[in-house]
Design a protein around this motif. Structure first.
Motif, PDB file in Angstrom:
ATOM      1  N   MET A   1     -23.824 -47.519  -9.593  1.00 54.33           N
ATOM      2  CA  MET A   1     -23.212 -46.195  -9.598  1.00 54.33           C
ATOM      3  C   MET A   1     -22.561 -45.913 -10.955  1.00 54.33           C
ATOM      4  O   MET A   1     -21.918 -46.773 -11.547  1.00 54.33           O
ATOM      5  N   ILE A   2     -22.719 -44.680 -11.425  1.00 54.98           N
ATOM      6  CA  ILE A   2     -22.071 -44.241 -12.655  1.00 54.98           C
ATOM      7  C   ILE A   2     -20.705 -43.677 -12.276  1.00 54.98           C
ATOM      8  O   ILE A   2     -20.608 -42.701 -11.526  1.00 54.98           O
ATOM      9  N   ARG A   3     -19.669 -44.295 -12.786  1.00 55.87           N
ATOM     10  CA  ARG A   3     -18.293 -43.879 -12.471  1.00 55.87           C
ATOM     11  C   ARG A   3     -17.838 -42.824 -13.485  1.00 55.87           C
ATOM     12  O   ARG A   3     -17.932 -43.044 -14.690  1.00 55.87           O
ATOM     13  N   VAL A   4     -17.345 -41.701 -12.983  1.00 58.82           N
ATOM     14  CA  VAL A   4     -17.026 -40.564 -13.838  1.00 58.82           C
ATOM     15  C   VAL A   4     -15.577 -40.116 -13.658  1.00 58.82           C
ATOM     16  O   VAL A   4     -15.064 -40.071 -12.528  1.00 58.82           O
ATOM     17  N   VAL A   5     -14.928 -39.777 -14.761  1.00 55.62           N
ATOM     18  CA  VAL A   5     -13.618 -39.121 -14.738  1.00 55.62           C
ATOM     19  C   VAL A   5     -13.801 -37.721 -15.316  1.00 55.62           C
ATOM     20  O   VAL A   5     -14.424 -37.561 -16.377  1.00 55.62           O
ATOM     21  N   ILE A   6     -13.287 -36.717 -14.623  1.00 58.43           N
ATOM     22  CA  ILE A   6     -13.408 -35.327 -15.070  1.00 58.43           C
ATOM     23  C   ILE A   6     -12.078 -34.860 -15.627  1.00 58.43           C
ATOM     24  O   ILE A   6     -11.046 -34.944 -14.954  1.00 58.43           O
ATOM     25  N   THR A   7     -12.092 -34.354 -16.854  1.00 57.55           N
ATOM     26  CA  THR A   7     -10.866 -33.891 -17.503  1.00 57.55           C
ATOM     27  C   THR A   7     -10.981 -32.422 -17.863  1.00 57.55           C
ATOM     28  O   THR A   7     -11.816 -32.032 -18.686  1.00 57.55           O
ATOM     29  N   ASP A   8     -10.158 -31.591 -17.228  1.00 58.24           N
ATOM     30  CA  ASP A   8     -10.148 -30.153 -17.504  1.00 58.24           C
ATOM     31  C   ASP A   8      -8.861 -29.584 -16.935  1.00 58.24           C
ATOM     32  O   ASP A   8      -8.414 -30.005 -15.865  1.00 58.24           O
ATOM     33  N   ASP A   9      -8.249 -28.638 -17.643  1.00 57.30           N
ATOM     34  CA  ASP A   9      -6.984 -28.091 -17.155  1.00 57.30           C
ATOM     35  C   ASP A   9      -7.173 -27.014 -16.088  1.00 57.30           C
ATOM     36  O   ASP A   9      -6.187 -26.528 -15.530  1.00 57.30           O
ATOM     37  N   GLN A  10      -8.414 -26.666 -15.790  1.00 56.36           N
ATOM     38  CA  GLN A  10      -8.675 -25.674 -14.741  1.00 56.36           C
ATOM     39  C   GLN A  10      -9.130 -26.386 -13.463  1.00 56.36           C
ATOM     40  O   GLN A  10     -10.160 -27.055 -13.450  1.00 56.36           O
ATOM     41  N   MET A  11      -8.375 -26.191 -12.388  1.00 51.77           N
ATOM     42  CA  MET A  11      -8.659 -26.880 -11.139  1.00 51.77           C
ATOM     43  C   MET A  11     -10.041 -26.539 -10.593  1.00 51.77           C
ATOM     44  O   MET A  11     -10.761 -27.417 -10.101  1.00 51.77           O
ATOM     45  N   MET A  12     -10.431 -25.273 -10.689  1.00 46.40           N
ATOM     46  CA  MET A  12     -11.726 -24.874 -10.150  1.00 46.40           C
ATOM     47  C   MET A  12     -12.876 -25.559 -10.884  1.00 46.40           C
ATOM     48  O   MET A  12     -13.887 -25.908 -10.284  1.00 46.40           O
ATOM     49  N   VAL A  13     -12.714 -25.747 -12.174  1.00 48.23           N
ATOM     50  CA  VAL A  13     -13.742 -26.441 -12.959  1.00 48.23           C
ATOM     51  C   VAL A  13     -13.837 -27.890 -12.513  1.00 48.23           C
ATOM     52  O   VAL A  13     -14.931 -28.423 -12.271  1.00 48.23           O
ATOM     53  N   ARG A  14     -12.680 -28.554 -12.381  1.00 48.79           N
ATOM     54  CA  ARG A  14     -12.683 -29.954 -11.956  1.00 48.79           C
ATOM     55  C   ARG A  14     -13.309 -30.107 -10.575  1.00 48.79           C
ATOM     56  O   ARG A  14     -14.145 -30.993 -10.353  1.00 48.79           O
ATOM     57  N   GLU A  15     -12.913 -29.249  -9.658  1.00 48.95           N
ATOM     58  CA  GLU A  15     -13.434 -29.350  -8.294  1.00 48.95           C
ATOM     59  C   GLU A  15     -14.932 -29.068  -8.249  1.00 48.95           C
ATOM     60  O   GLU A  15     -15.680 -29.739  -7.537  1.00 48.95           O
ATOM     61  N   GLY A  16     -15.365 -28.080  -9.032  1.00 50.82           N
ATOM     62  CA  GLY A  16     -16.782 -27.736  -9.051  1.00 50.82           C
ATOM     63  C   GLY A  16     -17.632 -28.871  -9.582  1.00 50.82           C
ATOM     64  O   GLY A  16     -18.655 -29.243  -8.983  1.00 50.82           O
ATOM     65  N   PHE A  17     -17.212 -29.442 -10.706  1.00 52.97           N
ATOM     66  CA  PHE A  17     -17.953 -30.563 -11.289  1.00 52.97           C
ATOM     67  C   PHE A  17     -17.926 -31.776 -10.358  1.00 52.97           C
ATOM     68  O   PHE A  17     -18.903 -32.519 -10.245  1.00 52.97           O
ATOM     69  N   SER A  18     -16.793 -31.981  -9.701  1.00 56.31           N
ATOM     70  CA  SER A  18     -16.660 -33.117  -8.802  1.00 56.31           C
ATOM     71  C   SER A  18     -17.651 -33.019  -7.646  1.00 56.31           C
ATOM     72  O   SER A  18     -18.320 -34.001  -7.290  1.00 56.31           O
ATOM     73  N   VAL A  19     -17.772 -31.834  -7.056  1.00 54.46           N
ATOM     74  CA  VAL A  19     -18.711 -31.627  -5.952  1.00 54.46           C
ATOM     75  C   VAL A  19     -20.140 -31.867  -6.424  1.00 54.46           C
ATOM     76  O   VAL A  19     -20.934 -32.549  -5.754  1.00 54.46           O
ATOM     77  N   LEU A  20     -20.476 -31.331  -7.599  1.00 51.61           N
ATOM     78  CA  LEU A  20     -21.836 -31.464  -8.127  1.00 51.61           C
ATOM     79  C   LEU A  20     -22.199 -32.925  -8.391  1.00 51.61           C
ATOM     80  O   LEU A  20     -23.293 -33.382  -8.056  1.00 51.61           O
ATOM     81  N   LEU A  21     -21.271 -33.652  -9.002  1.00 47.45           N
ATOM     82  CA  LEU A  21     -21.585 -35.032  -9.377  1.00 47.45           C
ATOM     83  C   LEU A  21     -21.537 -35.983  -8.186  1.00 47.45           C
ATOM     84  O   LEU A  21     -22.340 -36.913  -8.085  1.00 47.45           O
ATOM     85  N   ASN A  22     -20.609 -35.759  -7.266  1.00 51.00           N
ATOM     86  CA  ASN A  22     -20.541 -36.621  -6.085  1.00 51.00           C
ATOM     87  C   ASN A  22     -21.754 -36.441  -5.185  1.00 51.00           C
ATOM     88  O   ASN A  22     -22.055 -37.314  -4.358  1.00 51.00           O
ATOM     89  N   ALA A  23     -22.459 -35.329  -5.355  1.00 51.25           N
ATOM     90  CA  ALA A  23     -23.666 -35.083  -4.569  1.00 51.25           C
ATOM     91  C   ALA A  23     -24.851 -35.891  -5.099  1.00 51.25           C
ATOM     92  O   ALA A  23     -25.889 -36.003  -4.434  1.00 51.25           O
TER      93      ALA A  23
END
Length: 221
Positions: free
Chosen positions: A1-23
């Motif tokens: 598994m590729i472990r990822v940390v998402i860094t962004d000051d906008q919550m919607m951006v973080r949540e969106g990327f998180s959903v996409l990558l966790n899928a």
């Protein structure tokens, strides 16, 4: 598994990327950060493979965070995500150790592929960012001072390794380099690895920056 940390000051951006990558079946978002300081701390504590890094953030921006992460000796690769294809920090972030750039309007598939590419140690630059990078190299070349120290480091490479470095800087993949030099792709991979070790570079992106800064490759040449 590729472990990822998402860094962004906008919550919607973080949540969106998180959903996409966790899928993705081969990825796991192990942490999120709202600024560069939190990103540095997350890398130290979570040891991710890839950090998605926004540039313009409060407290500590993405450029400074990238410098700290790469200077720390962490194996994490930094993939810059930016809204601006002409961001003034593009060149600086690459010099700081970032492994590549993606624009935030990239598709879900492009984002996932970008994470995989960077995790594998390959370079990733959006075409528009690449054009800006080359323009910046051209500007610096016109006013550059002596490059003797960098050129001397190239002297540690064999003739074939120097050829491979130049082709990497021009954006060729291992397969394309193999075709150009009429050798096996595995041989090219070995040459690239040796170039990185001899020059003390993290990945192909850093190798490209070095090749231009040393004058081995000339923009447009």
């Amino acid at each position: 598994m590729i472990r990822v940390v998402i860094t962004d000051d906008q919550m919607m951006v973080r949540e969106g990327f998180s959903v996409l990558l966790n899928a993705q079946p081969d990825m796991e978002v192990v942490g999120e950060a709202v600024n560069g300081r939190e990103a540095v701390e997350a890398v130290a504590g979570l040891e991710p493979d890839v950090v998605l890094m926004d540039i313009r953030m409060p407290v500590v921006n993405g450029l400074e965070a990238t410098r700290e992460i790469c200077a720390s000796g962490s194996a994490a690769r930094v993939l810059i995500l930016t809204t601006y294809d002409l961001d003034e920090y593009v060149y600086q972030a690459l010099r700081a150790g970032a492994s590549g750039f993606l624009l935030k309007d990239a598709s879900a598939g492009q984002l996932a592929d970008g994470v995989r590419t960077v995790a594998a140690g390959e370079a990733l630059l959006a075409p528009t960012v690449t054009r800006r990078l080359i323009a910046e190299f051209s500007r610096l070349s016109a006013s550059a001072g002596p490059r003797t120290p960098l050129r001397e480091r190239i002297g540690d490479l064999t003739e074939r390794e120097t050829q491979v470095l130049a082709l990497v800087a021009r954006g060729l993949s291992n397969g394309e380099i193999a075709d150009r030099l009429v050798v096996a792709e595995s041989t090219v991979k070995t040459h690239v690895s040796r170039v990185l070790v001899k020059l003390g570079l993290r990945d192909r992106t850093q190798a490209a920056v070095f090749a231009y800064e040393s004058g081995l490759v000339v923009p447009g040449g």
